[in-house]
Design a protein around this motif. Structure first.
Motif, PDB file in Angstrom:
ATOM      1  N   PHE A   1       0.841  -1.202   0.000  1.00 54.48           N
ATOM      2  CA  PHE A   1       0.000   0.000   0.000  1.00 54.48           C
ATOM      3  C   PHE A   1       0.871   1.245   0.000  1.00 54.48           C
TER       4      PHE A   1
ATOM      5  N   GLU B   1       0.218   5.759   0.609  1.00 59.39           N
ATOM      6  CA  GLU B   1      -0.759   6.712   1.139  1.00 59.39           C
ATOM      7  C   GLU B   1      -1.726   7.186   0.057  1.00 59.39           C
TER       8      GLU B   1
ATOM      9  N   ASP C   1      -3.327   5.591  -1.913  1.00 58.91           N
ATOM     10  CA  ASP C   1      -4.439   4.642  -2.070  1.00 58.91           C
ATOM     11  C   ASP C   1      -5.665   5.045  -1.252  1.00 58.91           C
ATOM     12  N   ALA C   2      -5.569   6.091  -0.472  1.00 60.62           N
ATOM     13  CA  ALA C   2      -6.609   6.428   0.512  1.00 60.62           C
ATOM     14  C   ALA C   2      -8.009   6.556  -0.070  1.00 60.62           C
TER      15      ALA C   2
ATOM     16  N   LEU D   1      -9.265   3.161  -1.114  1.00 61.72           N
ATOM     17  CA  LEU D   1      -9.426   2.366   0.095  1.00 61.72           C
ATOM     18  C   LEU D   1     -10.711   2.778   0.812  1.00 61.72           C
TER      19      LEU D   1
ATOM     20  N   LYS E   1      -6.955   7.966   4.949  1.00 62.71           N
ATOM     21  CA  LYS E   1      -5.540   8.307   4.740  1.00 62.71           C
ATOM     22  C   LYS E   1      -4.688   7.707   5.849  1.00 62.71           C
TER      23      LYS E   1
ATOM     24  N   LYS F   1      -5.423   5.051   7.601  1.00 60.52           N
ATOM     25  CA  LYS F   1      -5.398   3.600   7.367  1.00 60.52           C
ATOM     26  C   LYS F   1      -4.414   3.260   6.250  1.00 60.52           C
ATOM     27  N   ALA F   2      -4.392   4.052   5.180  1.00 58.90           N
ATOM     28  CA  ALA F   2      -3.478   3.801   4.055  1.00 58.90           C
ATOM     29  C   ALA F   2      -2.027   3.940   4.521  1.00 58.90           C
TER      30      ALA F   2
ATOM     31  N   ARG G   1      -1.257   0.853   6.534  1.00 63.24           N
ATOM     32  CA  ARG G   1      -1.097  -0.308   5.661  1.00 63.24           C
ATOM     33  C   ARG G   1       0.231  -0.238   4.896  1.00 63.24           C
TER      34      ARG G   1
ATOM     35  N   ALA H   1      -1.975  -4.402  -1.431  1.00 64.81           N
ATOM     36  CA  ALA H   1      -2.952  -3.748  -2.309  1.00 64.81           C
ATOM     37  C   ALA H   1      -3.097  -4.547  -3.595  1.00 64.81           C
TER      38      ALA H   1
ATOM     39  N   GLU I   1      -7.727  -5.823  -1.305  1.00 66.27           N
ATOM     40  CA  GLU I   1      -6.516  -6.133  -0.559  1.00 66.27           C
ATOM     41  C   GLU I   1      -6.454  -7.620  -0.232  1.00 66.27           C
TER      42      GLU I   1
END
Length: 188
Positions: free
Chosen positions: A14, A16, A18-19, A22, A46, A48-49, A52, A60, A72
């Motif tokens: 992952f 950031e 990807d927020a 996600l 954000k 959480k990304a 991750r 991801a 995921e």
């Protein structure tokens, strides 16, 4: 871990960025075991990304053509006493359901774990009402090993008491994976 590339997908760590994608699938979890991951704002997504991105147990799954995050894969090593055993899981955006992405990505992950990480055994916990994940486990050649009655609670009943879920355990051994004829290997 280096990226795993299949015909249609890239499985990678992952980032950031990807927020937003996600957020799209963790803002409304469809399976109770992902309720702890639920977010209500993009800022939470954000965070959480970012988390991750530092977590090697969460990968991801992105479309190769566009780079869009669609889900995921989760893998947990059972520790030094069982260095060859991994727990696996998955969570996908419902918008891509029915296109074979979960199957394609988990097959690639299994192949990676068996050939690159020297896994001997993979297993998955699946709630008894999660029929799509049960079907995926069966498609992957996993066998149902057990049903734990009232195993765990992720949500509460309307009266506030814990709602315990029955949970199946599916598993596959490396020799079973090989005997079944492993799917086409991913390109790395």
């Amino acid at each position: 871990m280096s990226d795993i590339i299949t015909d249609r997908l890239i499985i990678r760590p992952f980032v950031e960025a990807d927020a937003a994608e996600l957020f799209e699938y963790i803002s409304n979890p469809r399976v109770n075991c992902f309720m702890d991951d639920k977010v209500t704002t993009l800022e939470q997504a954000k965070a959480k990304a970012r988390k991750r991105a530092k977590d090697k147990t969460c990968l991801a799954v992105c479309l190769k053509e566009t780079g869009a995050l669609i889900g995921e894969l989760l893998l947990h090593h059972d520790g030094p006493e069982q260095a060859d055993t991994f727990s696996v899981g998955w969570n996908f955006n419902e918008k891509v359901e029915g296109k074979g992405y979960a199957s394609e990505s988990t097959q690639a992950l299994f192949e990676h774990l068996f050939t690159q990480r020297d896994a001997r055994r993979l297993y998955a916990y699946v709630e008894d009402n999660n029929f799509k994940s049960q079907k995926l486990c069966e498609k992957l050649g996993m066998r149902k090993e057990a049903c734990f009655e009232e195993f765990i609670s992720f949500v509460n009943n309307p009266d506030g008491t814990p709602k315990y879920e029955n949970t199946f355990v599916y598993a596959i051994l490396k020799k079973e994976w090989q005997r079944a004829g492993t799917p086409k290997s991913p390109t790395n």
